[in-house]
Structure formats: structure tokens, C-alpha cells
Design a protein around this motif. Structure first.
Motif, PDB file in Angstrom:
ATOM      1  N   ALA A 152     -23.172 -13.433  20.190  1.00 22.79           N
ATOM      2  CA  ALA A 152     -22.985 -11.407  20.228  1.00 22.79           C
ATOM      3  C   ALA A 152     -24.486 -11.941  20.442  1.00 22.79           C
ATOM      4  CB  ALA A 152     -22.724 -11.353  17.885  1.00 22.79           C
ATOM      5  N   ILE A 153     -25.463 -12.783  19.788  1.00 26.68           N
ATOM      6  CA  ILE A 153     -27.337 -12.069  19.764  1.00 26.68           C
ATOM      7  C   ILE A 153     -27.304 -12.031  20.877  1.00 26.68           C
ATOM      8  CG2 ILE A 153     -29.287 -13.621  19.628  1.00 26.68           C
ATOM      9  CD1 ILE A 153     -28.654 -14.923  17.171  1.00 26.68           C
ATOM     10  N   SER A 154     -26.500 -12.375  22.500  1.00 26.56           N
ATOM     11  CA  SER A 154     -27.126 -12.298  23.399  1.00 26.56           C
ATOM     12  C   SER A 154     -26.484 -10.485  23.844  1.00 26.56           C
ATOM     13  CB  SER A 154     -26.656 -13.483  24.428  1.00 26.56           C
ATOM     14  OG  SER A 154     -27.135 -14.313  24.678  1.00 26.56           O
ATOM     15  N   ARG A 155     -25.467 -11.250  23.987  1.00 33.19           N
ATOM     16  CA  ARG A 155     -25.109  -9.205  23.535  1.00 33.19           C
ATOM     17  C   ARG A 155     -25.988  -8.342  22.863  1.00 33.19           C
ATOM     18  NH1 ARG A 155     -20.078  -6.922  22.319  1.00 33.19           N
ATOM     19  NH2 ARG A 155     -19.386  -6.234  24.244  1.00 33.19           N
ATOM     20  N   ALA A 156     -25.706  -8.380  21.888  1.00 39.26           N
ATOM     21  CA  ALA A 156     -27.189  -7.832  21.027  1.00 39.26           C
ATOM     22  C   ALA A 156     -28.428  -7.462  21.814  1.00 39.26           C
ATOM     23  CB  ALA A 156     -27.038  -7.980  19.772  1.00 39.26           C
TER      24      ALA A 156
ATOM     25  N   VAL B 178     -35.820  -0.159  17.599  1.00 39.95           N
ATOM     26  CA  VAL B 178     -34.829  -1.133  16.781  1.00 39.95           C
ATOM     27  C   VAL B 178     -35.460  -1.749  16.099  1.00 39.95           C
ATOM     28  CG1 VAL B 178     -33.572  -3.267  17.533  1.00 39.95           C
ATOM     29  CG2 VAL B 178     -34.027  -1.546  19.457  1.00 39.95           C
ATOM     30  N   THR B 179     -35.069  -1.350  14.667  1.00 39.47           N
ATOM     31  CA  THR B 179     -35.932  -1.905  13.578  1.00 39.47           C
ATOM     32  C   THR B 179     -36.111  -2.870  12.759  1.00 39.47           C
ATOM     33  OG1 THR B 179     -34.918  -0.491  12.358  1.00 39.47           O
ATOM     34  CG2 THR B 179     -37.079   0.339  13.274  1.00 39.47           C
ATOM     35  N   ALA B 180     -34.462  -3.573  13.216  1.00 34.11           N
ATOM     36  CA  ALA B 180     -33.868  -4.852  13.013  1.00 34.11           C
ATOM     37  C   ALA B 180     -32.888  -5.417  13.498  1.00 34.11           C
ATOM     38  CB  ALA B 180     -33.169  -4.476  11.119  1.00 34.11           C
ATOM     39  N   PHE B 181     -32.565  -7.011  13.345  1.00 35.36           N
ATOM     40  CA  PHE B 181     -31.783  -7.436  14.439  1.00 35.36           C
ATOM     41  C   PHE B 181     -31.386  -8.991  13.926  1.00 35.36           C
ATOM     42  CE2 PHE B 181     -30.407 -10.391  17.113  1.00 35.36           C
ATOM     43  CZ  PHE B 181     -30.186 -10.108  19.182  1.00 35.36           C
ATOM     44  N   HIS B 182     -30.459  -9.137  13.184  1.00 40.63           N
ATOM     45  CA  HIS B 182     -29.980  -9.894  12.580  1.00 40.63           C
ATOM     46  C   HIS B 182     -28.441 -11.097  12.868  1.00 40.63           C
ATOM     47  CE1 HIS B 182     -32.461  -8.610   9.361  1.00 40.63           C
ATOM     48  NE2 HIS B 182     -32.128  -8.011   9.323  1.00 40.63           N
ATOM     49  N   GLY B 183     -28.233 -11.365  12.895  1.00 41.89           N
ATOM     50  CA  GLY B 183     -27.338 -12.731  12.920  1.00 41.89           C
ATOM     51  C   GLY B 183     -27.633 -13.942  13.743  1.00 41.89           C
TER      52      GLY B 183
ATOM     53  N   ASP C  22     -20.656 -14.917  16.008  1.00 47.45           N
ATOM     54  CA  ASP C  22     -19.386 -14.156  16.513  1.00 47.45           C
ATOM     55  C   ASP C  22     -19.913 -12.522  16.682  1.00 47.45           C
ATOM     56  OD1 ASP C  22     -19.220 -13.933  13.921  1.00 47.45           O
ATOM     57  OD2 ASP C  22     -17.222 -14.536  14.388  1.00 47.45           O
ATOM     58  N   ARG C  23     -21.149 -12.298  15.334  1.00 46.71           N
ATOM     59  CA  ARG C  23     -21.542 -11.493  14.759  1.00 46.71           C
ATOM     60  C   ARG C  23     -23.398 -11.506  14.901  1.00 46.71           C
ATOM     61  NH1 ARG C  23     -19.519  -7.950  10.134  1.00 46.71           N
ATOM     62  NH2 ARG C  23     -21.530  -6.639   9.706  1.00 46.71           N
ATOM     63  N   ALA C  24     -23.714 -10.078  15.576  1.00 49.96           N
ATOM     64  CA  ALA C  24     -24.786  -9.818  15.757  1.00 49.96           C
ATOM     65  C   ALA C  24     -25.675  -7.781  14.937  1.00 49.96           C
ATOM     66  CB  ALA C  24     -26.299  -9.913  16.601  1.00 49.96           C
ATOM     67  N   ASP C  25     -25.708  -7.975  14.049  1.00 45.85           N
ATOM     68  CA  ASP C  25     -26.540  -6.764  13.138  1.00 45.85           C
ATOM     69  C   ASP C  25     -27.855  -5.317  13.994  1.00 45.85           C
ATOM     70  OD1 ASP C  25     -24.036  -6.028  11.655  1.00 45.85           O
ATOM     71  OD2 ASP C  25     -24.752  -8.099  11.276  1.00 45.85           O
ATOM     72  N   LEU C  26     -27.832  -4.692  14.084  1.00 43.54           N
ATOM     73  CA  LEU C  26     -29.216  -3.849  14.778  1.00 43.54           C
ATOM     74  C   LEU C  26     -28.579  -2.525  13.464  1.00 43.54           C
ATOM     75  CD1 LEU C  26     -28.764  -4.024  18.771  1.00 43.54           C
ATOM     76  CD2 LEU C  26     -29.262  -5.593  17.696  1.00 43.54           C
ATOM     77  N   ASN C  27     -30.457  -2.519  13.448  1.00 43.17           N
ATOM     78  CA  ASN C  27     -30.826  -1.639  12.642  1.00 43.17           C
ATOM     79  C   ASN C  27     -31.848  -0.510  13.736  1.00 43.17           C
ATOM     80  OD1 ASN C  27     -29.334  -1.780  10.536  1.00 43.17           O
ATOM     81  ND2 ASN C  27     -31.173  -2.008   9.508  1.00 43.17           N
ATOM     82  N   ILE C  28     -31.019   0.796  14.156  1.00 41.54           N
ATOM     83  CA  ILE C  28     -31.116   1.974  15.003  1.00 41.54           C
ATOM     84  C   ILE C  28     -31.804   2.794  14.692  1.00 41.54           C
ATOM     85  CG2 ILE C  28     -31.351   3.191  17.321  1.00 41.54           C
ATOM     86  CD1 ILE C  28     -30.498   0.633  17.268  1.00 41.54           C
TER      87      ILE C  28
END
Length: 396
Positions: free
Chosen positions: A214-218, A247-252, A261-267
Motif C-alpha cells: 500500500a505504501i508503494s501504491r500510495a 499532500v499534507t499527511a502520509f501514514h502507513g 495492506d493500507r496507507a492513508d493520505l490527506n489532501i
């Protein structure tokens, strides 16, 4: 009129500063400190000056502001002065050269968190209300002073509670007391914000089987967003700033051995009249669709909008901008009308159809940073400008 008001403003400066010092010395960091003490300082002052006031609460019952109301003796629109008395956090206190709750005056500067944003403005607006109350029966409409304690959270709960209050008169316009002497802020970019969840199969990082996590995809989605083409300044609308995407946040992920299996972004997308919230959402969803097409995953990428405010911009002849700009000219100041890049309460008000200015005040340093301070030499002039502007609106 400014020549008549200037002596009064100079006489009031010491009292304004005294109240501002008391507010600065009372910590009110958003989400950290309770707001009862700082509101108590204001309530004692307002009661002493016989100014009608009441607390405002959000839907959960939390206190989010204080409202002062001065009804005029003749029919007319109401106008509002707005300043926040919650503040940003202190950050690294060891980097400050004075205590964040100092409130001292050194070399003409008022020191401490909130001196610039916006406890000095709150004290000034309270004094203007006290000045006008004895002559309220001669005024048209009315004056409200909103003292917000849910501004730096970004929730703007005080403003929302004020607008939702059935007992409050809806204002025809608002002047917000953010600092800065050279400009009257008459507009700002809007925003569209979303959280994005990117999925992928999980796996062991040491497995012989290659897994696109998920990090690579994100990360690929971030590249798609960063390369997305945004329009420039829209000359037809007259809005002076272009849109902007961040892009102001990136967590995973966690640890080292698992491909998550998951990554979260703030836009965060700053919008303009020519590129609005719908355009922002369409651009982001196009990038997400491209990601899912190029790199399929067990679940589609999710886009969850979380906030949307429209851009706004008042003309120099639209109230209350005209009143504030004219009062500045009367005070022999050279100011320009500015459209700000960051969003503010003016955007929230614009979404409610209420015109607002979002900045004019004393010079400052360190706003939201270390060693916040406000320069006091210009305070009598700023007082004169705001009082002149309010009187021009209420005298009709």
C-alpha cells in the motif's frame, strides 16, 4: 471623522493593552487549555463596563465563544467585529526568548502567544463596544462582538454557534481582527480537503513473492497528484491567485517485516472561483482512478471528503471592506486590498453568504511561531480606523 476619534483612541490605548496583557497571561491554547479562565477575564471586564454578553455553546454543550450585543435605537443591519481568544500552541518553549504567557511590553512590543493572533484585537473590539454602548440609541442596526475560542482548532465553533443562534441577529458583514497594518484582507482562496485510503495485499517483506504494498501504491498516487495539471490565475474572474494542491499527511505500515495492506493520505486543495471544490474533487478522483487502473488492488482506493469552503473576494466598494478601506485612508494610511492564500473564517462566512474582511491590525512578528509579539505604536491608529469604520456603518 478620524481627527475627532484619534485623541479618544490614544486615551483608550493603555486600557486596551491592559486587557490584552491579562488575556495573554491566561493560557488558551486550542485543544490544550480550558477556555473558562480566558473567557472569565473578558466577562469580568464586560460586566464592569455594563456590556450585555453571553457564552455560546456547540451542539455538544462545549463553550466555543462569547457574544457581546449592542442593539441600536433605529432599524438597520447589524455588523460584527470578530477576534479569537484561543491561540496556537507554543511549540518549543525553550526556543522562546521570553515566556509565551509573558504579556510584558519591551521596546514597544507586546510579548506573548496571542499578542498578534488575536487577543490584542479582542481587547480593542471590546473597547469599541464600550465606546458605542452609551450612544446606542442613536445608531442604526446593531453591533455584535464575537470572541471565538474554537478558531485555532479549525472548527470555527464560535462562528458556527453564533450563526446558528436563534436569538442572534444575522450580521450583514463581519470584520475579523487578524493583524497586519499594510493590507486589508478582502478575500481568500477556498479549500477542498479529503482523506484517501489506499489498499494492497499484505505480505512478508522478505518473501520471494513480489508484493506491491500500500505504501508503494500510495507513493505512486502522490506522484500522480503532484504532476496533475492545475490552471493558473483566472483573469476572467479577477481572482489574483491560482489553485494549489498539497499532500499534507502520509501514514502507513509498522515495523520492518510486513508489507502493509493500507496507507492513508490527506489532501488539501486550495480553490478559486475558476477551480472550485467540484473541480478539485474531480481532479483527485481522476488520479485515484488512474492508480487503480495501473495498479489494481483487492479493494478500490477510497476518497472521503472532509471539508469544503468556497473562495471569497470583496470588491473595494462592497461593505464592510469599503468602510475599513475608507477609514484607513482617512487615517492617512497607505493600505491595499489583499486576497490571501490561506483560508480563514472569512471563507466560512462566505459559504453563509456573509461578506467579511479578514485582517487589518498592528504590525506583528512570530504569529504561530516563536516569540510572538505585536507592535503597539500603531495601536491608536488601528483603533481609530476600526471605530471610524464601525460608526460609518452604524450611522447609516
Amino acid at each position: 471623522m478620524s481627527k475627532d476619534l484619534r485623541p479618544s483612541a490614544e486615551a483608550r490605548t493603555a486600557s486596551v493593552v491592559n486587557l490584552a496583557q491579562a488575556l495573554i497571561q491566561c493560557p488558551s491554547r486550542a485543544g490544550i487549555d480550558g477556555y473558562g479562565p480566558v473567557l472569565g477575564v473578558l466577562e469580568i471586564w464586560l460586566a464592569k463596563h455594563a456590556l450585555s454578553h453571553r457564552r455560546l455553546h456547540d451542539d455538544a454543550g462545549a463553550v466555543v465563544g462569547l457574544l457581546v450585543e449592542i442593539p441600536g435605537g433605529h432599524p438597520g443591519p447589524w455588523w460584527t467585529l470578530d477576534a479569537c481568544v484561543d491561540t496556537a500552541a507554543y511549540g518549543d518553549e525553550t526556543a522562546w526568548s521570553f515566556p509565551p504567557t509573558s504579556g510584558a511590553i519591551v521596546d514597544g512590543w507586546l510579548l506573548g502567544r496571542g499578542a498578534a493572533d488575536s487577543k490584542l484585537a479582542a481587547a480593542l473590539f471590546c473597547h469599541i463596544a464600550a465606546d458605542l454602548a452609551p450612544r446606542a440609541d442613536t445608531l442604526r442596526g446593531g453591533l455584535a462582538v464575537l470572541l471565538d475560542v474554537d478558531e485555532h482548532t479549525g472548527g470555527f465553533g464560535g462562528a458556527l454557534a453564533y450563526l446558528a443562534d436563534p436569538d442572534a441577529v444575522r450580521p450583514a458583514g463581519v470584520m475579523i481582527g487578524y493583524p497586519g497594518l499594510d493590507e486589508v484582507v478582502v478575500g481568500g482562496r477556498g479549500l477542498w480537503r479529503a482523506s484517501i485510503t489506499v489498499h494492497a495485499p499484505s505480505g512478508h517483506s522478505g518473501s520471494s513473492k513480489t508484493v506491491v504494498g500500500a505504501i508503494s501504491r500510495a507513493a505512486h498516487l502522490v506522484r500522480l497528484l503532484d504532476s496533475a495539471e492545475l490552471p493558473g490565475v483566472d483573469d476572467d474572474s479577477g481572482f489574483p491567485l491560482p489553485p494549489k494542491l498539497s499532500v499534507t499527511a502520509f501514514h502507513g505500515g509498522q515495523g520492518f517485516s510486513v508489507t502493509p495492506d493500507r496507507a492513508d493520505l490527506n489532501i488539501d486543495v486550495r480553490t478559486t472561483p475558476g477551480f472550485d471544490a467540484a473541480d478539485a474533487e474531480a481532479l483527485v478522483r481522476k488520479a485515484v482512478a488512474a492508480l487503480d487502473a495501473e495498479s489494481p488492488a483487492p479493494a478500490s482506493t477510497q476518497v472521503t471528503p472532509v471539508a469544503s469552503w468556497p473562495p471569497f473576494r470583496l470588491s473595494a466598494t462592497q461593505q464592510p471592506a469599503a468602510a475599513l478601506l475608507n477609514a484607513a485612508v482617512e487615517a492617512r494610511l497607505t493600505v491595499k486590498a489583499k486576497t490571501a492564500g490561506p483560508s480563514n473564517i472569512g471563507n466560512l462566512l462566505a459559504g453563509q453568504g456573509i461578506p467579511a474582511t479578514a485582517g487589518f491590525g498592528v504590525p506583528y512578528e512570530g504569529l504561530h511561531g516563536i516569540d510572538e509579539r505585536a507592535h503597539l505604536a500603531e495601536l491608536p491608529t488601528v483603533y481609530t480606523v476600526y471605530r471610524h469604520a464601525v460608526l460609518s456603518l452604524l450611522d447609516g
